[in-house]
Design a protein around this motif. Structure first.
Motif, short mmCIF file in Angstrom:
data_model
loop_
_atom_site.label_atom_id
_atom_site.label_comp_id
_atom_site.label_asym_id
_atom_site.label_seq_id
_atom_site.Cartn_x
_atom_site.Cartn_y
_atom_site.Cartn_z
N VAL A 96 0.89 -1.38 0.00
CA VAL A 96 0.02 -0.12 -0.03
C VAL A 96 0.96 1.22 0.09
N ALA A 97 1.86 1.29 0.95
CA ALA A 97 2.84 2.28 0.92
C ALA A 97 3.54 2.67 -0.50
N ILE A 98 4.02 1.44 -0.98
CA ILE A 98 4.84 1.76 -2.46
C ILE A 98 3.81 2.09 -3.30
N THR A 99 2.52 1.76 -3.35
CA THR A 99 1.51 1.92 -4.23
C THR A 99 1.48 3.80 -4.37
N ALA A 100 1.17 4.45 -2.79
CA ALA A 100 1.32 5.46 -2.79
C ALA A 100 2.69 6.38 -3.36
N LEU A 101 3.70 5.79 -3.13
CA LEU A 101 5.19 6.15 -3.60
C LEU A 101 4.96 6.24 -4.93
N GLU A 102 4.34 5.23 -5.78
CA GLU A 102 4.47 5.09 -7.19
C GLU A 102 3.58 6.14 -7.85
N VAL A 103 2.42 6.62 -6.96
CA VAL A 103 1.63 7.69 -7.49
C VAL A 103 2.67 8.88 -7.56
N LEU A 104 3.16 9.18 -6.42
CA LEU A 104 4.12 10.51 -6.30
C LEU A 104 5.11 10.36 -7.68
N ILE A 105 5.78 9.15 -7.75
CA ILE A 105 6.69 8.83 -8.88
C ILE A 105 6.12 9.13 -10.21
N ALA A 106 4.81 8.64 -10.17
CA ALA A 106 4.07 9.02 -11.56
C ALA A 106 4.10 10.51 -11.64
N LEU A 107 3.59 11.23 -10.71
CA LEU A 107 3.61 12.55 -10.87
C LEU A 107 4.90 13.21 -11.34
N LEU A 108 6.13 12.68 -10.32
CA LEU A 108 7.43 13.40 -10.37
C LEU A 108 7.79 13.25 -11.73
N GLN A 109 7.95 11.83 -12.53
CA GLN A 109 8.50 11.56 -13.58
C GLN A 109 8.05 12.38 -14.77
N ALA A 110 6.87 12.47 -14.58
CA ALA A 110 5.90 13.16 -15.50
C ALA A 110 6.62 14.84 -15.64
N TYR A 111 6.56 15.07 -14.36
CA TYR A 111 7.21 16.58 -14.22
C TYR A 111 8.57 16.51 -14.80
N ILE A 112 9.41 15.80 -14.25
CA ILE A 112 10.85 15.99 -14.45
C ILE A 112 11.02 15.81 -16.07
N PHE A 113 10.23 14.88 -16.74
CA PHE A 113 10.45 14.68 -18.06
C PHE A 113 10.13 15.97 -18.91
N THR A 114 8.87 16.44 -18.27
CA THR A 114 8.60 17.87 -19.11
C THR A 114 9.44 18.87 -18.90
N ILE A 115 10.01 18.95 -17.48
CA ILE A 115 10.82 20.21 -17.35
C ILE A 115 12.29 20.20 -17.95
N LEU A 116 12.73 18.78 -18.09
CA LEU A 116 14.09 18.76 -18.75
C LEU A 116 13.89 19.17 -20.20
N CYS A 117 12.69 18.77 -20.80
CA CYS A 117 12.44 19.36 -22.19
C CYS A 117 12.36 20.88 -22.21
N CYS A 118 11.89 21.40 -21.27
CA CYS A 118 11.68 22.82 -21.37
C CYS A 118 13.35 23.28 -21.09
N ILE A 119 14.12 22.99 -20.27
CA ILE A 119 15.25 23.15 -20.21
C ILE A 119 16.57 22.82 -21.33
N TYR A 120 16.08 21.84 -22.32
CA TYR A 120 16.70 21.76 -23.30
C TYR A 120 16.30 22.86 -24.50
N LEU A 121 14.95 22.98 -24.48
CA LEU A 121 14.58 24.21 -25.26
C LEU A 121 15.08 25.40 -24.87
N ASN A 122 15.05 25.86 -23.57
CA ASN A 122 15.88 27.00 -23.34
C ASN A 122 17.31 27.06 -23.74
N ASP A 123 18.27 25.96 -23.41
CA ASP A 123 19.51 25.98 -24.15
C ASP A 123 19.37 26.18 -25.72
#
Lengths: 163, 242
Positions: free
Chosen positions: B210-237
């Motif tokens: 149960v705890a890991i499932t909650a963690l996975e929800v967090l990771i799902a949100l976080l990885q979508a965020y990281i993927f997107t923000i890295l694209c933004c940073i590459y675009l900025n470069d």
């Protein structure tokens, strides 16, 4: 691992491209312009409300300042009126006081003079009376009196009495 | 018991519809979840966007939250020049986010746990960003490979390092998302196996699950965020170089 099964790659990439393109089209046409215009409209509304509030605040401040100024002017005028009235009253009072004072002083002077005259008269009468009494007393005692001598003696006595 | 990686198998749900260059394309479980991600996110966002009320309701507030989140991300990381790419970056975020989240549903399939998907997205972003940079700055774009102000004699070392680091961007970008999703789902599967195998004592791994499932929800949100923000940073470069 199924992830490294290269035979599934074309299918995955095909569906990825199709789904991504569909989602992009929906987002770019149906979602983002609408949210964008809503957010902008809200920001404009908030800004215009803030501006209106600022204007109302400024107007209220201006009104308050005008009222304060009018109040100060009215207070100044009222103070000037009060000062003028009190000055006039004081001047009139002092004039009346002066008039009454000088009349009283004149009365006092006249009365003093009258008192002085009557005193002198009374004193003069007193001397004559004293001389008469003295000559009458002397007449009774010695039978005759020198009028002039008696008058001199009474005068001397009156002078000595006054001293 | 099924292997923990069996959940990642691509299964054809229909007969091949057509073929492109000799590759038969059928509707797969991966395709169904991509369509589901598109459908669910579109329904939520269109419902949220269509009312346009001054005081938002639940759906509108959620849609505006996503909108402001990505708009701020672009404003902070790319600046005004990034506005043109807003719909693309927004779509990238929503697609990745809903792919990650829908994959956590029971019997779900996580299309973002496949390197083919993540690498293709990363490659498209990488190529697009590189082309935008070359188009905007011409040959000056290659000054990206030599940090401004570094001594000239360090060039023989720095330039190869910068080139390798630049070329590894799509790999790191795609492997990060793919590995996080895969590992998370493998972990959930292994723990679920323990729950069944331990009988009554399976309660212990169940709690962890149960705890890991909650963690996975967090990771799902976080990885979508990281993927997107890295694209933004590459675009900025690419837009502003260094």
């Amino acid at each position: 691992m199924p992830q490294f099964d290269v035979s599934s790659f074309p299918s995955q990439i095909f569906w990825l491209v199709v789904c991504f393109a569909v989602l992009y089209a929906i987002m770019a046409t149906l979602v983002l312009p609408r949210i964008g215009s809503t957010v902008e409209a809200r920001e404009r509304k908030i800004q215009s409300d803030l501006d209106a509030a600022q204007q109302a605040n400024d107007a209220a401040r201006a009104t308050a300042a005008a009222q304060d100024k009018a109040l100060a002017e009215a207070r100044g005028r009222a103070e000037a009126h009060i000062r003028a009235a009190s000055d006039a009253a004081a001047a009139e009072t002092s004039a009346q006081m002066h008039a009454v004072g000088s009349r009283l002083a004149a009365d006092i002077t006249a009365a003093e003079r009258r008192i002085g005259e009557q005193q002198t008269q009374a004193m003069a009468g007193l001397t004559g009376m004293a001389a008469e009494i003295a000559s009458a007393v002397l007449g009774k005692l010695v039978g005759s009196a020198d009028g002039a001598q008696i008058a001199r003696a009474v005068d001397a006595a009156a002078k000595a009495g006054k001293r | 018991m099924a292997s923990p990686v069996e959940q990642f198998a691509i299964q054809n749900l229909t007969a091949p519809l057509f073929s492109i260059g000799g590759n038969h394309i059928a509707v797969t479980n991966s395709a169904v979840f991509m369509m589901a991600a598109v459908a669910v996110s579109s329904v939520l966002l269109v419902a949220g966007a269509s009312r346009g009320a001054m005081i938002p309701g639940r759906f509108q507030a959620m849609s505006e939250l996503f909108y402001e989140f990505i708009a701020n991300m672009i404003r902070d990381n790319v600046g005004n020049a990034g506005k043109k790419f807003f719909p693309f970056i927004f779509t990238l975020f929503i697609f990745t986010l809903f792919g990650n989240l829908l994959g956590l549903l029971p019997y779900g399939f996580t299309f973002t746990s496949h390197i083919a998907v993540t690498f293709f997205m990363a490659l498209v972003v990488f190529l697009a960003v590189t082309l935008i940079g070359i188009f905007k700055h011409g040959l000056h774009f290659f000054s990206l490979f030599f940090p401004h102000g570094a001594p000239l004699f360090t060039a023989p070392i720095l330039i190869p390092i910068e080139i390798v680091s630049y070329l590894s961007r799509p790999i790191s970008l795609s492997v990060r998302l793919f590995a996080n999703m895969t590992v998370g789902h493998v972990l959930l599967k292994v723990l679920a196996g323990f729950v069944v195998a331990l009988g009554i004592f399976g309660v212990v791994p169940l709690v962890v699950l149960v705890a890991i499932t909650a963690l996975e929800v967090l990771i799902a949100l976080l990885q979508a965020y990281i993927f997107t923000i890295l694209c933004c940073i590459y675009l900025n470069d690419a837009l502003h170089l260094h």
